[in-house]
Design a protein around this motif. Structure first.
Motif, PDB file in Angstrom:
ATOM      1  N   ILE A 201      -6.331  -5.980  -0.505  1.00 15.38           N
ATOM      2  CA  ILE A 201      -5.228  -5.897   0.044  1.00 15.38           C
ATOM      3  C   ILE A 201      -4.961  -6.247   1.328  1.00 15.38           C
ATOM      4  O   ILE A 201      -5.616  -5.710   2.300  1.00 15.38           O
TER       5      ILE A 201
ATOM      6  N   THR B 142      -7.818  -4.648   3.477  1.00 13.29           N
ATOM      7  CA  THR B 142      -8.032  -3.301   3.179  1.00 13.29           C
ATOM      8  C   THR B 142      -8.568  -3.370   1.599  1.00 13.29           C
ATOM      9  O   THR B 142      -7.976  -3.846   0.854  1.00 13.29           O
TER      10      THR B 142
ATOM     11  N   ILE C  85       0.949  -1.022   0.113  1.00 14.87           N
ATOM     12  CA  ILE C  85       0.023   0.166  -0.138  1.00 14.87           C
ATOM     13  C   ILE C  85       0.738   1.201   0.016  1.00 14.87           C
ATOM     14  O   ILE C  85       0.755   2.069  -0.856  1.00 14.87           O
TER      15      ILE C  85
ATOM     16  N   ASP D  67      -1.401  -6.130   3.405  1.00  9.61           N
ATOM     17  CA  ASP D  67      -0.082  -5.719   3.616  1.00  9.61           C
ATOM     18  C   ASP D  67       0.519  -6.035   4.947  1.00  9.61           C
ATOM     19  O   ASP D  67       0.170  -5.819   5.795  1.00  9.61           O
TER      20      ASP D  67
ATOM     21  N   GLU E 119      -8.301  -1.075  -1.717  1.00 10.78           N
ATOM     22  CA  GLU E 119      -7.717   0.088  -2.087  1.00 10.78           C
ATOM     23  C   GLU E 119      -8.078   0.391  -3.802  1.00 10.78           C
ATOM     24  O   GLU E 119      -8.197  -0.532  -4.427  1.00 10.78           O
TER      25      GLU E 119
END
Length: 282
Positions: free
Chosen positions: A122, A209, A97, A124, A211
């Motif tokens: 996502i 997440t 990210i 990360d 994004e």
């Protein structure tokens, strides 16, 4: 461009997430600083993408590097195409990210490459590292007791990409080292998936997440792009779709290998590059 695609046999176990192992995609971009009038612009030099294929149960690894700096736009379009084919899966990486996506967005805008895609899922590793105390991907390997023998880190690309472009003395060894680096990371990613439960609980949906990859485009362009994308999906039904480059110096191999064969394969790639360069000199 220099391109490598391989499939690895192995016993792949998902101790990482609640969902399916086939929904996990690891992606990593490599960068280099391009200096113009004393100002540096971070540009994309290559990328690694790996996942487990549902049909063959093998690990698919794709690594691609630029041969010439002018190929960056073509490379980015291929990255976008790969991401779009897998957009419903979960993309995983270290600082994906804060680094990879930010740089990719900037290059999309700088090159006026529009990507009318929805939000990506996502995970990360960087966020997890902040809580667990390890640093970088190598730190994660060590944290999960995964042995790696990496000789370089990401700075190697920053310092040596230009030597490959200019084919300066030792550039073949540099290219070989870059392939080794990316392949070792790729082979280690699904060891992370296997070993994750030793130190952490499984990843759940609330830890993923969303994004946005690209940026907004005019409505008419978005509609046209969507239609074209639908047509591509209807036509191309293979699980892995490769783009055949027309440039003479491209290296492309699709092979089924064991981990022990990786080094031999890379040597063959480099030998082919040398043969191509010798032909140019005749």
């Amino acid at each position: 461009m220099y391109k490598l695609e391989i499939k690895l046999d192995g016993k792949f176990v998902n101790n990482f997430s609640i969902g399916s192992i086939y929904d996990l995609v690891f992606i990593d971009l490599e960068f280099w600083p391009d200096y113009v009038n004393g100002k540096a612009t971070q540009r994309i030099y290559g990328y690694t993408l790996t996942r487990i294929l549902k049909t063959s149960k093998q690990q698919y690894i794709k690594v691609k590097f630029l041969e010439f700096k002018t190929e960056e736009e073509e490379l980015i379009k291929e990255i976008i195409k790969d991401i779009d084919k897998l957009k419903d899966k979960t993309f995983i990486g270290f600082n994906i990210i804060g680094s990879d996506l930010i740089t990719l967005r900037r290059r999309l805008k700088a090159l006026s490459i529009y990507s009318p895609y929805n939000k990506l899922n996502i995970f990360d590793f960087r966020k997890n590292a902040n809580f667990k105390g390890y640093k970088g991907l190598n730190g994660l390997f060590e944290y999960l007791e995964i042995k790696v023998n990496k000789k370089i880190d990401g700075r190697y690309f920053h310092e040596n990409v230009k030597k490959v472009f200019l084919q300066k003395n030792g550039w073949i060894d540099i290219l070989l080292t870059m392939f080794e680096y990316c392949l070792e990371d790729a082979a280690g990613y699904f060891k992370i998936v296997s070993n994750w439960h030793k130190k952490d609980s499984r990843i759940t949906k609330d830890m993923i997440t969303n994004e946005l990859l690209g940026y907004s485009v005019p409505e008419e362009k978005l509609s046209l792009g969507s239609i074209q994308l639908e047509e591509e999906i209807k036509i191309e039904l293979e699980e892995i779709l490769t783009v055949e480059d027309t440039q003479s110096a491209q290296t492309q191999l699709i092979t089924t290998l064991t981990v022990a064969d990786l080094e031999t394969l890379i040597v063959k790639i480099v030998q082919k590059v040398i043969q191509q360069e010798l032909k140019k000199l005749k």
